[in-house]
Write an enzyme that holds these catalytic residues in place. Structure first.
Site, PDB file in Angstrom:
ATOM      1  N   ASP A 152      34.119 -41.570  60.321  1.00  0.00           N
ATOM      2  CA  ASP A 152      33.397 -42.315  59.291  1.00  0.00           C
ATOM      3  C   ASP A 152      32.007 -42.755  59.761  1.00  0.00           C
ATOM      4  O   ASP A 152      31.679 -43.927  59.697  1.00  0.00           O
ATOM      5  CB  ASP A 152      34.276 -43.526  58.928  1.00  0.00           C
ATOM      6  CG  ASP A 152      33.737 -44.329  57.761  1.00  0.00           C
ATOM      7  OD1 ASP A 152      33.164 -43.732  56.835  1.00  0.00           O
ATOM      8  OD2 ASP A 152      33.891 -45.571  57.792  1.00  0.00           O
ATOM      9  N   ASN A 386      40.205 -43.084  69.504  1.00  0.00           N
ATOM     10  CA  ASN A 386      40.260 -43.973  68.349  1.00  0.00           C
ATOM     11  C   ASN A 386      41.058 -43.316  67.234  1.00  0.00           C
ATOM     12  O   ASN A 386      40.705 -42.223  66.765  1.00  0.00           O
ATOM     13  CB  ASN A 386      38.845 -44.256  67.828  1.00  0.00           C
ATOM     14  CG  ASN A 386      38.848 -45.179  66.612  1.00  0.00           C
ATOM     15  OD1 ASN A 386      39.078 -46.376  66.729  1.00  0.00           O
ATOM     16  ND2 ASN A 386      38.620 -44.624  65.424  1.00  0.00           N
ATOM     17  N   GLU A 387      42.134 -43.974  66.834  1.00  0.00           N
ATOM     18  CA  GLU A 387      42.934 -43.569  65.679  1.00  0.00           C
ATOM     19  C   GLU A 387      43.392 -42.116  65.711  1.00  0.00           C
ATOM     20  O   GLU A 387      43.237 -41.374  64.734  1.00  0.00           O
ATOM     21  CB  GLU A 387      42.169 -43.859  64.377  1.00  0.00           C
ATOM     22  CG  GLU A 387      41.936 -45.345  64.151  1.00  0.00           C
ATOM     23  CD  GLU A 387      41.515 -45.691  62.726  1.00  0.00           C
ATOM     24  OE1 GLU A 387      41.135 -44.790  61.978  1.00  0.00           O
ATOM     25  OE2 GLU A 387      41.565 -46.887  62.381  1.00  0.00           O
ATOM     26  N   TYR A 439      43.675 -52.852  58.405  1.00  0.00           N
ATOM     27  CA  TYR A 439      42.964 -53.072  57.133  1.00  0.00           C
ATOM     28  C   TYR A 439      43.919 -53.500  56.016  1.00  0.00           C
ATOM     29  O   TYR A 439      43.711 -53.142  54.864  1.00  0.00           O
ATOM     30  CB  TYR A 439      42.200 -51.794  56.742  1.00  0.00           C
ATOM     31  CG  TYR A 439      41.042 -51.515  57.678  1.00  0.00           C
ATOM     32  CD1 TYR A 439      39.819 -52.145  57.508  1.00  0.00           C
ATOM     33  CD2 TYR A 439      41.191 -50.653  58.771  1.00  0.00           C
ATOM     34  CE1 TYR A 439      38.757 -51.926  58.377  1.00  0.00           C
ATOM     35  CE2 TYR A 439      40.139 -50.423  59.644  1.00  0.00           C
ATOM     36  CZ  TYR A 439      38.924 -51.063  59.439  1.00  0.00           C
ATOM     37  OH  TYR A 439      37.873 -50.846  60.309  1.00  0.00           O
ATOM     38  N   TYR A 443      42.434 -51.562  52.599  1.00  0.00           N
ATOM     39  CA  TYR A 443      42.890 -50.236  52.135  1.00  0.00           C
ATOM     40  C   TYR A 443      44.281 -50.309  51.501  1.00  0.00           C
ATOM     41  O   TYR A 443      44.657 -49.431  50.735  1.00  0.00           O
ATOM     42  CB  TYR A 443      42.872 -49.218  53.283  1.00  0.00           C
ATOM     43  CG  TYR A 443      41.471 -48.857  53.715  1.00  0.00           C
ATOM     44  CD1 TYR A 443      40.549 -48.322  52.815  1.00  0.00           C
ATOM     45  CD2 TYR A 443      41.044 -49.060  55.024  1.00  0.00           C
ATOM     46  CE1 TYR A 443      39.256 -47.998  53.201  1.00  0.00           C
ATOM     47  CE2 TYR A 443      39.751 -48.740  55.418  1.00  0.00           C
ATOM     48  CZ  TYR A 443      38.859 -48.217  54.504  1.00  0.00           C
ATOM     49  OH  TYR A 443      37.581 -47.912  54.882  1.00  0.00           O
ATOM     50  N   GLU A 475      39.656 -53.407  65.179  1.00  0.00           N
ATOM     51  CA  GLU A 475      38.952 -53.295  63.892  1.00  0.00           C
ATOM     52  C   GLU A 475      39.705 -54.094  62.844  1.00  0.00           C
ATOM     53  O   GLU A 475      40.931 -53.984  62.744  1.00  0.00           O
ATOM     54  CB  GLU A 475      38.880 -51.837  63.408  1.00  0.00           C
ATOM     55  CG  GLU A 475      37.965 -50.950  64.215  1.00  0.00           C
ATOM     56  CD  GLU A 475      37.822 -49.543  63.624  1.00  0.00           C
ATOM     57  OE1 GLU A 475      38.051 -49.362  62.410  1.00  0.00           O
ATOM     58  OE2 GLU A 475      37.496 -48.629  64.392  1.00  0.00           O
TER      59      GLU A 475
END
Ligand code: BDP
Length: 560
Positions: A152, A386-387, A439, A443, A475
């Site tokens: 992103d 990351n992720e 999130y 989300y 995050e």
């Protein structure tokens, strides 16, 4: 790899400024000069400097070219150093290939033959695929190549960082490794990589007083009553290395990082990380580096009382680490292993997608990262991804190799940043500290912070109960349009960002295994075009031009 410097043995000359530039295809021949060059500013991303979509979103090669003349010093070695070149770079002198590098966020450094006059050409390729870091799908549509990014942030490209031409004497000091240990006194062990026979070192304390001397390429110096490097206390010592031919000063800090049970300890004391995931991202220059902008970011980090940041999602410019060393800020240093999920049921850790070749590249970039940043006291941890899809069948085998490789490079704690739930996670047990991106309330469960709070607490508890490791929430945040206000608070308003972050912090306060909170993101940043991104990601606590949103004032008070 040592940063270029100037002293009575070394010369370094900045090549920042105007270069010749052109867009090119794979048939570009560097044997001759660019035919109709466009002028380009270095350092900067080229994308936002142009006025058409075709140029901004160009996929493939671009060429940077500079004509140079060397001073008449024919002994020793002339070298070129690019802080980064995104993403793949071929470097030529008068059409001869001297260096190839894969990876857009780490330095390229190569020797050049002595020539009075020559042409330096850098051919950059911004294409990403399943074997590069970051990961993306390389596709073709309507005869055009498309880099479908699985991350992103905008795929900015160019010569983003300082470029140097520098000169080294014969048998130079190639590298310096410094490790510190705190016992009753501090033990500073050093290792100098050089062919020179005689090596003398001395240590200066933060007040420039000589506090230790030794000779030889390997040694240990005892420092009584050391001034420790700590949060807000950038106490920097200097190791001065002298070989007769060459001289170099490398700074370091005396500090100790440990992970014990649910805590992260700095110099034996439990710390709590307060800060952000960031991006190297600015209006007009994109991912380009500029000292003034770095200073603004650090002034805001200090203003808001942050003590740390993560280099999401790639290694940053070296100046950021130099500043963090001096100011006493902590860094989680992340390798560009991002995009290792496709948000679909496809298994990405598989022979045809993220495979052995990707893993080799992943390891190579970790090697280069640790090699570059090993002496920065601000770096307290490495993040290996990351992720990633850590719930997949083959994820564990992949990450076992990544972790053991990283452990062979550094003694610092290792983090992995997760998005999957605790139950299905197959990898997090390998980490010393688990980073979690959450999130809930954005989300999912948008607008319902009551339900979100219950779910978040259960989710974090599940992580701790399964893995028994400190968690850093790496995050959490909401897209927020600066100036949009709403009572009651609804999504995208400044009020909703405040309510969401306050709720998360209430949960963290109740859980003693949460060792830190990094809001996503420090500032608004550019992404690819998308229906959930209005001219970029707006989760910044600061706007893209570095002014505070409402939440900034709350965090400033709270983090005091
Ligand atoms: C996470 C990613 C980050 C994104 C963020 C978001 O780690 O890069 O920008 O979500 O959606 O998935 O804002």
């Amino acid at each position: 790899m040592l940063y270029p410097t100037n002293n009575n043995k070394r010369i370094s000359i900045s090549l920042n400024g105007l270069w010749n530039f052109t867009f090119a295809d794979d048939s570009y021949d560097p044997k001759t000069s660019i035919k109709e060059p466009i002028l380009m500013g270095v350092p900067s991303s080229y994308n936002d400097l142009f006025t058409t979509i075709k140029e901004r979103e160009h996929v493939g090669n671009v060429v940077y070219e500079l004509k140079l003349q060397l001073p008449e010093i024919k002994t020793g070695e002339w070298r070129i150093r690019l802080g980064s070149a995104t993403h793949k770079a071929k470097c030529y002198i008068d059409g001869e290939l001297l260096s190839y590098h894969n990876g857009g966020f780490l330095p390229i450094d190569f020797a050049i033959p002595y020539k009075e006059k020559f042409r330096l050409t850098i051919v950059l390729d911004n294409r990403l695929d399943y074997q590069t870091l970051p990961i993306a799908s390389l596709k073709e549509e309507n005869g055009k190549e498309i880099v479908d990014t699985h991350f992103d942030f905008f795929n900015y490209a160019g010569l983003h960082r300082n470029v140097f031409l520098y000169h080294l004497p014969n048998n130079p000091i190639e590298d310096i490794v410094i490790k510190t240990k705190i016992e009753e006194n501090a033990l500073v062990s050093y290792k100098i990589d050089t062919l020179a026979e005689k090596v003398n070192v001395q240590v200066l304390d933060p007040n420039n007083k000589i506090v230790g001397k030794a000779s030889g390429k390997i040694g240990t110096i005892t420092i009584a009553k050391p001034l420790l490097w700590d949060i807000g206390k950038g106490n920097l010592y200097t190791l001065c290395v002298e070989t007769g031919n060459d001289y170099y000063e490398e700074t370091f800090g005396i500090r100790e990082i440990l992970v014990k049970d649910k805590d992260i300890l700095l110099n034996g004391k439990k710390i709590y990380l307060k800060g952000f995931g960031m991006h190297e991202d600015h209006i007009t220059i994109g991912r380009g580096t500029y000292s003034g902008l770095n200073i603004r970011d650090f002034n805001l980090l200090r203003w808001i009382n942050a003590n740390s940041f993560r280099t999401s999602h790639y290694p940053y410019d070296e100046e950021m680490y130099i500043l963090a060393d001096k100011l006493g800020l902590l860094i989680i240093n992340e390798v560009p292993a991002v995009g290792m999920n496709f948000w679909s049921s496809t298994e990405v850790f598989s022979e045809n997608i993220i495979n052995e070749t990707t893993k080799k590249n992943h390891m190579q970039q970790l090697t280069e990262l640790v090699n570059r940043d090993k002496n920065h006291p601000s770096v307290i941890m490495y993040s290996v991804a990351n992720e990633a899809n850590t719930h997949e069948r083959h994820a564990l085998a992949y990450f076992k190799d990544i972790f053991s490789h990283t452990r062979s490079l550094t003694d610092l704690p290792i983090m992995i940043v997760e998005w999957v739930g605790a139950e299905s996670n197959k990898v997090a047990q390998l980490a010393d500290v688990i980073g979690l991106n959450r999130y809930i309330g954005w989300y999912v469960n948008l607008g319902d912070l009551e339900t979100s709070k219950i779910k978040l607490k259960a989710d974090l508890n599940a992580y701790y109960n399964k893995f028994k490791k400190p968690l850093v929430i790496t995050e959490f945040g909401t897209d927020t349009i600066a100036g949009l206000h709403s009572l009651p608070s609804v999504s995208f308003s400044e009020e909703y960002q405040v309510d969401f972050i306050k709720m998360y912090k209430e949960v963290f306060d109740e859980l003693d295994f949460v060792s830190g909170e990094h809001v996503w993101n420090f500032a608004d940043f550019m992404t690819k075009q998308g229906i959930t991104r209005i001219n970029g990601n707006k989760k910044g606590v600061f706007t893209r031009d570095r002014q505070p949103k409402m939440i900034a004032h709350f965090l400033r008070e709270n983090w005091k």
